[in-house]
Write a protein that holds these residues in place. Sequence first.
Motif, PDB file in Angstrom:
ATOM      1  N   GLY A   1      13.837   1.857  -1.614  1.00  0.00           N
ATOM      2  CA  GLY A   1      15.075   2.106  -2.344  1.00  0.00           C
ATOM      3  C   GLY A   1      16.093   0.998  -2.184  1.00  0.00           C
ATOM      4  N   LEU A   2      16.206   0.456  -0.972  1.00  0.00           N
ATOM      5  CA  LEU A   2      17.171  -0.626  -0.747  1.00  0.00           C
ATOM      6  C   LEU A   2      16.686  -1.944  -1.336  1.00  0.00           C
ATOM      7  CD1 LEU A   2      18.470   0.164   2.847  1.00  0.00           C
ATOM      8  CD2 LEU A   2      19.469   0.759   0.621  1.00  0.00           C
ATOM      9  N   GLU A   3      15.369  -2.135  -1.416  1.00  0.00           N
ATOM     10  CA  GLU A   3      14.846  -3.340  -2.075  1.00  0.00           C
ATOM     11  C   GLU A   3      15.152  -3.279  -3.577  1.00  0.00           C
ATOM     12  OE1 GLU A   3      14.172  -5.563  -0.118  1.00  0.00           O
ATOM     13  OE2 GLU A   3      12.727  -5.044   1.442  1.00  0.00           O
ATOM     14  N   TYR A   4      14.981  -2.107  -4.176  1.00  0.00           N
ATOM     15  CA  TYR A   4      15.340  -1.964  -5.597  1.00  0.00           C
ATOM     16  C   TYR A   4      16.833  -2.229  -5.809  1.00  0.00           C
ATOM     17  CZ  TYR A   4      10.890   0.158  -7.082  1.00  0.00           C
ATOM     18  OH  TYR A   4       9.574   0.390  -7.402  1.00  0.00           O
ATOM     19  N   LEU A   5      17.657  -1.725  -4.916  1.00  0.00           N
ATOM     20  CA  LEU A   5      19.096  -1.968  -5.029  1.00  0.00           C
ATOM     21  C   LEU A   5      19.396  -3.458  -4.940  1.00  0.00           C
ATOM     22  CD1 LEU A   5      22.054  -1.178  -5.186  1.00  0.00           C
ATOM     23  CD2 LEU A   5      21.964  -0.573  -2.745  1.00  0.00           C
TER      24      LEU A   5
ATOM     25  N   HIS B   1      15.943  10.098 -16.049  1.00  0.00           N
ATOM     26  CA  HIS B   1      17.212  10.098 -16.772  1.00  0.00           C
ATOM     27  C   HIS B   1      18.403   9.681 -15.915  1.00  0.00           C
ATOM     28  CE1 HIS B   1      15.844  12.045 -20.560  1.00  0.00           C
ATOM     29  NE2 HIS B   1      14.884  12.466 -19.768  1.00  0.00           N
ATOM     30  N   ALA B   2      18.312   9.854 -14.620  1.00  0.00           N
ATOM     31  CA  ALA B   2      19.429   9.478 -13.750  1.00  0.00           C
ATOM     32  C   ALA B   2      18.910   9.302 -12.333  1.00  0.00           C
ATOM     33  CB  ALA B   2      20.534  10.537 -13.780  1.00  0.00           C
ATOM     34  N   SER B   3      19.642   8.509 -11.549  1.00  0.00           N
ATOM     35  CA  SER B   3      19.218   8.318 -10.158  1.00  0.00           C
ATOM     36  C   SER B   3      20.415   8.029  -9.268  1.00  0.00           C
ATOM     37  CB  SER B   3      18.194   7.187 -10.046  1.00  0.00           C
ATOM     38  OG  SER B   3      18.793   5.910 -10.187  1.00  0.00           O
ATOM     39  N   TRP B   4      20.224   8.384  -7.997  1.00  0.00           N
ATOM     40  CA  TRP B   4      21.236   8.186  -6.974  1.00  0.00           C
ATOM     41  C   TRP B   4      20.559   7.551  -5.760  1.00  0.00           C
ATOM     42  CZ3 TRP B   4      20.733  12.025 -10.363  1.00  0.00           C
ATOM     43  CH2 TRP B   4      21.851  12.416 -11.104  1.00  0.00           C
ATOM     44  N   THR B   5      21.092   6.437  -5.287  1.00  0.00           N
ATOM     45  CA  THR B   5      20.588   5.738  -4.107  1.00  0.00           C
ATOM     46  C   THR B   5      21.743   5.639  -3.119  1.00  0.00           C
ATOM     47  OG1 THR B   5      19.015   4.424  -5.419  1.00  0.00           O
ATOM     48  CG2 THR B   5      19.595   3.586  -3.231  1.00  0.00           C
ATOM     49  N   TYR B   6      21.622   6.313  -1.983  1.00  0.00           N
ATOM     50  CA  TYR B   6      22.723   6.388  -1.034  1.00  0.00           C
ATOM     51  C   TYR B   6      22.296   5.845   0.317  1.00  0.00           C
ATOM     52  CZ  TYR B   6      26.497   8.427   1.802  1.00  0.00           C
ATOM     53  OH  TYR B   6      27.556   8.620   2.651  1.00  0.00           O
ATOM     54  N   ALA B   7      22.963   4.772   0.746  1.00  0.00           N
ATOM     55  CA  ALA B   7      22.745   4.173   2.063  1.00  0.00           C
ATOM     56  C   ALA B   7      23.954   4.528   2.925  1.00  0.00           C
ATOM     57  CB  ALA B   7      22.581   2.665   1.944  1.00  0.00           C
ATOM     58  N   PRO B   8      23.888   5.608   3.708  1.00  0.00           N
ATOM     59  CA  PRO B   8      25.094   6.109   4.370  1.00  0.00           C
ATOM     60  C   PRO B   8      25.675   5.181   5.421  1.00  0.00           C
ATOM     61  CG  PRO B   8      23.143   7.350   5.066  1.00  0.00           C
ATOM     62  CD  PRO B   8      22.722   6.491   3.916  1.00  0.00           C
ATOM     63  N   VAL B   9      24.832   4.486   6.182  1.00  0.00           N
ATOM     64  CA  VAL B   9      25.370   3.590   7.203  1.00  0.00           C
ATOM     65  C   VAL B   9      26.101   2.424   6.550  1.00  0.00           C
ATOM     66  CG1 VAL B   9      24.794   2.090   9.146  1.00  0.00           C
ATOM     67  CG2 VAL B   9      23.584   4.251   8.856  1.00  0.00           C
ATOM     68  N   ARG B  10      25.577   1.955   5.438  1.00  0.00           N
ATOM     69  CA  ARG B  10      26.188   0.833   4.726  1.00  0.00           C
ATOM     70  C   ARG B  10      27.342   1.264   3.825  1.00  0.00           C
ATOM     71  NH1 ARG B  10      20.938  -2.801   2.778  1.00  0.00           N
ATOM     72  NH2 ARG B  10      19.954  -2.971   4.837  1.00  0.00           N
TER      73      ARG B  10
ATOM     74  N   LEU C   1      17.164   8.964  -1.640  1.00  0.00           N
ATOM     75  CA  LEU C   1      16.875   8.709  -3.047  1.00  0.00           C
ATOM     76  C   LEU C   1      16.730  10.022  -3.795  1.00  0.00           C
ATOM     77  CD1 LEU C   1      14.136   5.948  -2.620  1.00  0.00           C
ATOM     78  CD2 LEU C   1      16.562   5.615  -3.110  1.00  0.00           C
ATOM     79  N   VAL C   2      17.414  10.131  -4.922  1.00  0.00           N
ATOM     80  CA  VAL C   2      17.293  11.289  -5.805  1.00  0.00           C
ATOM     81  C   VAL C   2      17.206  10.785  -7.236  1.00  0.00           C
ATOM     82  CG1 VAL C   2      18.465  13.330  -6.731  1.00  0.00           C
ATOM     83  CG2 VAL C   2      18.540  12.867  -4.282  1.00  0.00           C
ATOM     84  N   ALA C   3      16.267  11.314  -7.994  1.00  0.00           N
ATOM     85  CA  ALA C   3      16.155  10.986  -9.413  1.00  0.00           C
ATOM     86  C   ALA C   3      15.945  12.275 -10.187  1.00  0.00           C
ATOM     87  CB  ALA C   3      15.003  10.014  -9.670  1.00  0.00           C
ATOM     88  N   LEU C   4      16.432  12.309 -11.419  1.00  0.00           N
ATOM     89  CA  LEU C   4      16.240  13.456 -12.299  1.00  0.00           C
ATOM     90  C   LEU C   4      15.345  13.028 -13.449  1.00  0.00           C
ATOM     91  CD1 LEU C   4      16.865  16.356 -13.159  1.00  0.00           C
ATOM     92  CD2 LEU C   4      18.934  15.491 -14.289  1.00  0.00           C
TER      93      LEU C   4
END
Length: 281
Positions: free
Chosen positions: A205-209, A131-140, A121-124
């Motif tokens: 993070g995955l629950e929010y997604l 202002h922005a966010s990145w949610t990365y689930a690499p296995v998925r 999880l990364v947010a700015l």
Amino acid sequence: MIDDFLYGTAGHTGPPAEVEAAVRAAAAAEIMPRHRKLAAHEIIEKSGPHDLVTAADRLAEEHLTAALTKLLPGSVVVGEESVHADPSVYDALDGDAPVWIVDPVDGTRQFVRGEAGFCTLVALAHHGDVHASWTYAPVRGEMAIAVRGRGATLNGAPIRSGAPAPGAVLKVAMSHPDYTTEAQKRALLGLRTESIAARPCGSAGLEYLAVARGSLDAVAFNWEYAWDHAAGLLLVTEAGGAQSTLSGAPFRIAGGNDLPFTAARDEATAQRVLAALRTGG
């Protein structure tokens, strides 16, 4: 400064893609090589057996710190592991510099067990606003990105949270009642009703997604660490959802919130969850 970085100036339009590349690179270099291959000495308990840190957490956060501050000179990083080492780092959320909020491995327990249910999880944020966010689930193979006022995407395609069918039993992921104060435990137990199907949460993070894409109706959480919530709250909001603390005020990433709080597919669902929490409390 933030607007120029995110939305681009003449001849410079790619920062969100550059951040995405940095997140993917950190996962490829430091997280995935250790997935299902962690040695015993690479797993450490912090506050207890349910609060773990691994070599992947530490090294991925270091990787992201170097990459993200290079992309946005003058920015600082508030990361889960840096705050664990020095709690005063958290004060940057109230400072004047742009802040990258980083959770290198959200869902560390799942990661340690070799499961797929973890993400980066990364947010700015700046002056308390995300202002922005990145949610990365690499296995998925899933990358969700949200930019304030510009919507949310999953693997490049727009996503909308939608709304549950009228009268449907709500699917809600919640904090485990064992890890709460007595007052918060009573509030969360208000979700144990016939109209709500509540279960313990996994990776926040995955629950929010799941809420943002409409496969989960809401979350109800009782802790407020910014690295767990900043990215997901923006993702849900930009997908059309709603969020609120128990008092009715929006969640503040710097803390001091009336807990528990909820994020939901739409405003009506958020109000149903809040009503249940208040009944329990």
